[in-house]
Scaffold this active site. Structure first.
Site, PDB file in Angstrom:
ATOM      1  N   ASP A 172       0.842  -1.203   0.000  1.00  0.00           N
ATOM      2  CA  ASP A 172       0.000   0.000   0.000  1.00  0.00           C
ATOM      3  C   ASP A 172       0.877   1.253   0.000  1.00  0.00           C
ATOM      4  O   ASP A 172       0.580   2.239   0.670  1.00  0.00           O
ATOM      5  CB  ASP A 172      -0.931   0.002   1.216  1.00  0.00           C
ATOM      6  CG  ASP A 172      -2.108   0.961   1.054  1.00  0.00           C
ATOM      7  OD1 ASP A 172      -2.538   1.180  -0.098  1.00  0.00           O
ATOM      8  OD2 ASP A 172      -2.598   1.492   2.067  1.00  0.00           O
ATOM      9  N   LEU A 173       1.932   1.197  -0.790  1.00  0.00           N
ATOM     10  CA  LEU A 173       2.880   2.304  -0.871  1.00  0.00           C
ATOM     11  C   LEU A 173       2.388   3.302  -1.917  1.00  0.00           C
ATOM     12  O   LEU A 173       2.485   3.069  -3.114  1.00  0.00           O
ATOM     13  CB  LEU A 173       4.273   1.777  -1.251  1.00  0.00           C
ATOM     14  CG  LEU A 173       5.401   2.804  -1.198  1.00  0.00           C
ATOM     15  CD1 LEU A 173       5.622   3.329   0.214  1.00  0.00           C
ATOM     16  CD2 LEU A 173       6.699   2.187  -1.738  1.00  0.00           C
TER      17      LEU A 173
END
Length: 335
Positions: A225-226
């Protein structure tokens, strides 16, 4: 002395996100925080904060506002010697189970530093970053390169506690099959894109030895979830670092999609959305040292899977996910 946290102090966005949410029933080997529904957790939150302040001898820093994400409250605090910190109290769910393990593995290198953790209460004491400085503003080229550089910096061999990407892809394959075979759902999304994603999923899963732990997809530790809102500025020494890790034992190419579906206003404002998105993907791959063809395949699968999830669940975000998925998948097609 700072006053106790009150229910009316809680950020409205946190109340909206969690009030009425059912307890997360998913558990795994790292599950230690008891599951509780969102409304009950919000009721318990002032007490949980008070317990954490006492546990680590902290005081609230009332000069700074409370912050929140979709599933956590962040309280600015002072440690016993007066140095600054951030107390993160999470609603117990699958991704919060392993956040402290991921941060311990990175030891502050490319990610926010973990100072202390209490897994049974899903509570973390973190270093204080600049909460007002993320990658949602600034030139798209520069901010995208930061994300790719961080992805490379965070790369590690997969730890044994991380859920495997191959298992995630197997579930995605089942979901895409349901979308493909459901005429009503199929009308909500282009059939040819569903077929393409199903084929790519099968290709990615090929080569398994039969033991999930040996699958080539599961060899690296990946922050999945970067994106632009999950990167904050560390004033000393002056660098960008990742926050809010959602980790898989996976393949770094799987991590690129969120950097495309965020900062969507930039896509809409671009003279050519396809060129804009392809530029982002190319910059990410160059900075992270990844193969663009493999990144394209995984991005297509992930976007179609998100659209399929939203269609299947009938959520309020259904039209948004379908529109973004179609736009991105068409943009990254070769040729």
């Amino acid at each position: 002395m700072s006053r106790a946290l009150r229910q009316e102090d809680l950020p409205p966005a946190l109340l909206q996100d969690l009030d009425g949410r059912p307890a997360d029933r998913t558990t795994g080997p790292q599950t230690r925080a008891p599951r509780v529904d969102g409304t009950s957790w919000l009721d318990q939150l002032p007490r949980r904060v008070a317990e954490a302040l006492e546990r680590w001898d902290l005081s609230r820093d009332d000069t700074q506002p409370l912050r929140s994400g979709y599933t956590a409250l962040v309280v600015p605090v002072r440690r016993p010697r007066g140095d600054r910190g951030a107390l993160k109290v999470a609603w117990p769910h699958t991704e919060s189970d392993t956040e402290h393990l991921a941060l311990r593995a990175w030891k502050g290198r490319g990610a926010v530093e973990l100072l202390a953790a209490d897994p049974p209460s899903a509570t973390l004491l973190l270093e204080r970053l600049d909460p007002d400085r993320d990658l949602m503003t600034g030139p798209v080229v520069a901010t995208t390169e930061v994300l790719g550089t961080l992805l490379r910096r965070l790369d590690r061999p997969a730890p044994p506690w991380a859920p495997p990407l191959s298992a995630v892809l197997a579930r995605i394959g089942d979901r895409l099959d349901r979308l493909h075979h459901d005429p009503a759902a199929g009308r909500s999304f282009p059939r040819r894109l569903t077929q393409q994603a199903r084929s790519l999923t099968r290709d990615l899963l090929a080569g398994s030895t039969g033991d999930t732990g040996d699958h080539p997809l599961d060899r690296r530790m990946v922050h999945t979830d970067l994106h632009q809102m999950n990167v904050l500025w560390r004033p000393d020494p002056g660098e960008w670092v990742a926050i809010d890790p959602k980790v898989l034992a996976g393949d770094p190419h799987w991590a690129l999609a969120p950097a495309l579906w965020n900062r969507w206003d930039d896509v809409l404002a671009a003279a050519d959305a396809r060129s804009h998105l392809r530029l982002r993907l190319g910059l990410l791959c160059d900075a992270a040292g990844l193969d663009e063809d493999r990144a394209t395949a995984m991005t297509i699968v992930r976007l179609v899977a998100e659209a399929a999830r939203s269609i299947e669940e009938g959520g309020a975000d259904r039209e948004t996910w379908v529109a973004r998925a179609v736009t991105i998948v068409k943009a990254v097609q070769p040729g």
